[in-house]
Design an enzyme around this catalytic site. Structure first.
Site, PDB file in Angstrom:
ATOM      1  N   GLU A 253     -25.750  37.134  -1.515  1.00 18.72           N
ATOM      2  CA  GLU A 253     -27.087  36.538  -1.383  1.00 18.72           C
ATOM      3  C   GLU A 253     -28.105  37.603  -1.774  1.00 18.72           C
ATOM      4  O   GLU A 253     -28.126  38.675  -1.185  1.00 18.72           O
ATOM      5  CB  GLU A 253     -27.290  36.105   0.062  1.00 18.72           C
TER       6      GLU A 253
ATOM      7  N   HIS B 296     -27.505  26.068   3.679  1.00 20.87           N
ATOM      8  CA  HIS B 296     -27.941  25.879   5.065  1.00 20.87           C
ATOM      9  C   HIS B 296     -29.332  26.469   5.319  1.00 20.87           C
ATOM     10  O   HIS B 296     -29.865  26.310   6.417  1.00 20.87           O
ATOM     11  CB  HIS B 296     -26.917  26.530   6.000  1.00 20.87           C
TER      12      HIS B 296
HETATM   13  C1  NOJ Z   1     -29.153  34.642   5.348  1.00 21.74           C
HETATM   14  C2  NOJ Z   1     -28.457  33.485   5.987  1.00 21.74           C
HETATM   15  O1  NOJ Z   1     -28.126  32.556   4.997  1.00 21.74           O
HETATM   16  C3  NOJ Z   1     -29.392  32.956   7.026  1.00 21.74           C
HETATM   17  O2  NOJ Z   1     -28.976  31.714   7.537  1.00 21.74           O
HETATM   18  C4  NOJ Z   1     -29.534  33.983   8.106  1.00 21.74           C
HETATM   19  O3  NOJ Z   1     -30.534  33.567   9.003  1.00 21.74           O
HETATM   20  C5  NOJ Z   1     -29.945  35.348   7.533  1.00 21.74           C
HETATM   21  N1  NOJ Z   1     -29.273  35.680   6.322  1.00 21.74           N
HETATM   22  C6  NOJ Z   1     -29.631  36.434   8.510  1.00 21.74           C
HETATM   23  O4  NOJ Z   1     -28.254  36.670   8.559  1.00 21.74           O
END
Ligand code: NOJ
Length: 572
Positions: A263, A339
């Site tokens: 990510e 999500h």
């Molecule tokens: C990215 C995740 O996809 C998200 O759901 C989360 O709140 C944050 N990182 C912290 O881990």
């Protein structure tokens, strides 16, 4: 154009599962691992190759499992490590692979590593997290810098016992691990990665992967004068040791031929992205760039109005992620939902009852024709949409939504107009919309559970549910299945081909071509609720072409509202 040989994860379609909301097998209102196992055949029937399980680790659930208390255990309401072993085996038995979420930028404050770290300044694990003394301004105690946390407020939390602050880029209950410490990194690889790789998982979606190296942690420039805390995403992302850490991590993953998708927020520089995903750099296989999902989000999260974007921005964002693989050895991803995002039909087309199915098919056709590994989020295959504005704030469970609403309330002294604007933004963009239970059938609790679900199911589950759509050849689900078959059949062209945008400035039609050797396809997407003349965009005129597929059974002489088509073009 992809450099051969191709890897297994390039042509694979990934289906993302949010355990709490997928399926409940034991009547406690919360989804679980046995529930996922019971629907593996359904998932396979969509045409999926890989499943991605959002965090199922033991956790106090302050941020829905992204606050891990123990990497080597499962959150009891979801099941056990043994249930996971069965899930891994059953997924493999169906010819699919399974990846997990790797959350190692931070742990829960209840993780034993943090408990030890906070116990005293002399603890051998003190340096496993990021501790700093206070700074005093005019005698007042202040955190070490002015960084704004991802869920609001300062990124620093004062610890009374040891009289220092610790860093948390997310909630205070999610302290950041100190990646500078070699012992910490080794423990992460062993506990969070190898524990599961040894049990057969095929890779990881790597949470907030570009935040491990924090750099100098200097004050961020003031961009929001109303706040003491300032956006610092460009400072704490992509720090100086990122590539070193990822190379080291990759050396562990490589032994297992594990897939990684990282990510990667706050990274507009394509050169940097390419360094993460270039095959020869051996860091990550691919990343999620934020170009598309950030559209219309406003300069500060939620401080925007619904549909605050124009189609050329959307085209440009897609072009950026598509061009990442052009003429080099990098790889990219195709996704509109996860999500952390609201539903794509509601954001990018229209969720009005008369347009919803068309919008779902349009986006399915578009995604099927884009290069990169494709990710579908649970419920997207059913054309799920956001829950309505009428639902009260009590239905929003996500810490990001509730913190934002509380902040607006406080900042504006409860002003009704400000709160209504905040709610309108949340109704359009909150993460909660992706987190409601999957509607399996029209029976009570949407067939998700025999008990009241932890989140309210969408009101329309009697008309939008998996059971109905499986037997309806015109459903969004049936269309997804068809599109995934088509994508597989023309994988050179659609998964690996070159993307070229046509008629960039057109505010209503998104047109592009895909090319692979002597094959070329033209994709036309009507992003309006109106019929449009079927005009070939500049760059595609005077060519012989044949209709390959439309979102309609019987396409006419014009493009209908939210209709999409793919034509095959004859190349000279
Ligand atoms: C990215 C995740 O996809 C998200 O759901 C989360 O709140 C944050 N990182 C912290 O881990």
């Amino acid at each position: 154009m992809t450099i051969t040989p191709r890897k297994w994860w390039q042509d694979g379609v990934v289906y993302q599962i949010y355990p709490a909301s997928f399926k409940d097998s034991n009547g406690d209102g919360i989804g679980d691992i046995p529930g996922i196992i019971s629907e593996l055949d359904y998932i396979r029937s969509i045409g999926v190759d890989i499943i991605w399980i959002c965090p199922m680790y033991d956790s106090p659930q302050v941020d829905m499992g992204y606050d891990v208390r123990d990497y080597e255990n499962v959150y009891p309401p979801y099941g056990t490590v043994q249930d996971m072993e069965i899930l891994i085996a059953e997924t493999h038995a169906r010819g699919m692979r399974i990846i997990l979420d790797l959350v190692v930028n931070h742990t829960s404050d209840q993780h034993k590593w943090f408990q030890e770290s906070r116990s005293s300044k002399d603890s051998p694990k003190r340096d496993w997290y990021i501790w700093r003394p206070a700074r005093y301004i005019d005698g007042v105690r202040k955190p070490p810098n002015n960084w704004l946390g991802n869920f609001g407020g300062s990124v620093w939390q004062w610890d009374d016992q040891t009289q220092e602050y610790y860093l948390h880029l997310f909630c205070p209950e999610q302290p950041d691990l100190n990646w500078e410490n070699e012992d910490t990194r080794k423990a992460i690889y062993e506990s969070a990665m190898e524990f599961w790789l040894e049990r057969g998982v095929d890779g990881f979606r790597v949470d907030t992967v570009n935040m491990y190296s924090k750099g100098e942690m200097l004050d961020a420039p003031i961009t929001d004068p109303r706040s003491e805390w300032q956006f610092a995403g460009y400072q704490y992302c992509n720090g100086p040791r990122m590539h070193e850490f990822l190379s080291e991590m990759n050396a562990v993953l490589e032994k297992y031929d594990a897939m990684t998708v990282g990510e990667c927020p706050n990274t507009p520089d394509m050169g940097r992205v390419l360094k993460y995903v270039s095959a020869k750099e051996k860091q990550l296989n691919m990343v999620f760039q934020f170009d598309v999902v950030d559209i219309g989000q406003g300069p500060y999260k939620f401080q925007t109005t619904p549909f605050n974007w124009k189609l050329p921005q959307f085209k440009h964002a897609i072009e950026t992620t598509q061009n990442l693989i052009r003429g080099n050895d990098g790889w990219t991803t195709v996704f509109l939902e996860n999500h952390d995002q609201s539903r794509s039909i509601s954001r990018f087309t229209s969720d009005a009852p008369e347009h919803r199915v068309a919008g779902g098919k349009l986006l399915s056709l578009m995604m099927a024709a884009l290069s990169g590994t494709m990710f579908i989020y649970q419920g997207q295959e059913l054309g799920m949409v956001n829950f309505p504005l009428e639902w009260s704030m009590d239905e929003y469970k996500d810490v990001d939504s509730t913190n934002y609403y509380a902040m607006v309330n406080e900042r504006n002294g409860g002003d009704a107009e400000a709160l209504a604007a905040a709610k309108a933004a949340l109704q359009h963009l909150a993460r909660d919309h992706a987190r409601v239970p999957i509607p399996w059938s029209a029976s009570s609790n949407a067939g998700f559970s025999t008990a009241k679900p932890w989140m309210r199911p969408n009101d329309d589950y009697n008309i939008c549910n998996a059971k109905q759509q499986q037997s309806d050849k015109n459903s969004v689900l049936s269309y997804w299945k068809r599109m995934l078959q088509l994508r597989r059949h023309y994988s050179d062209l659609f998964v690996h081909g070159d993307f070229d945008l046509l008629d960039k400035q057109n505010l209503e039609i998104f047109a592009f071509t895909k090319t692979w050797q002597n094959r070329k396809a033209l994709v036309l997407l009507n992003f309006t609720a109106r019929q449009q003349e079927l005009q070939l965009p500049p760059g595609a005129q005077n060519q012989k072409m044949e209709l390959l597929v439309s979102t309609l059974d019987m396409p006419g002489g014009c493009l209908a509202a939210y209709e999409g088509r793919i034509y095959m073009l004859a190349l000279d």
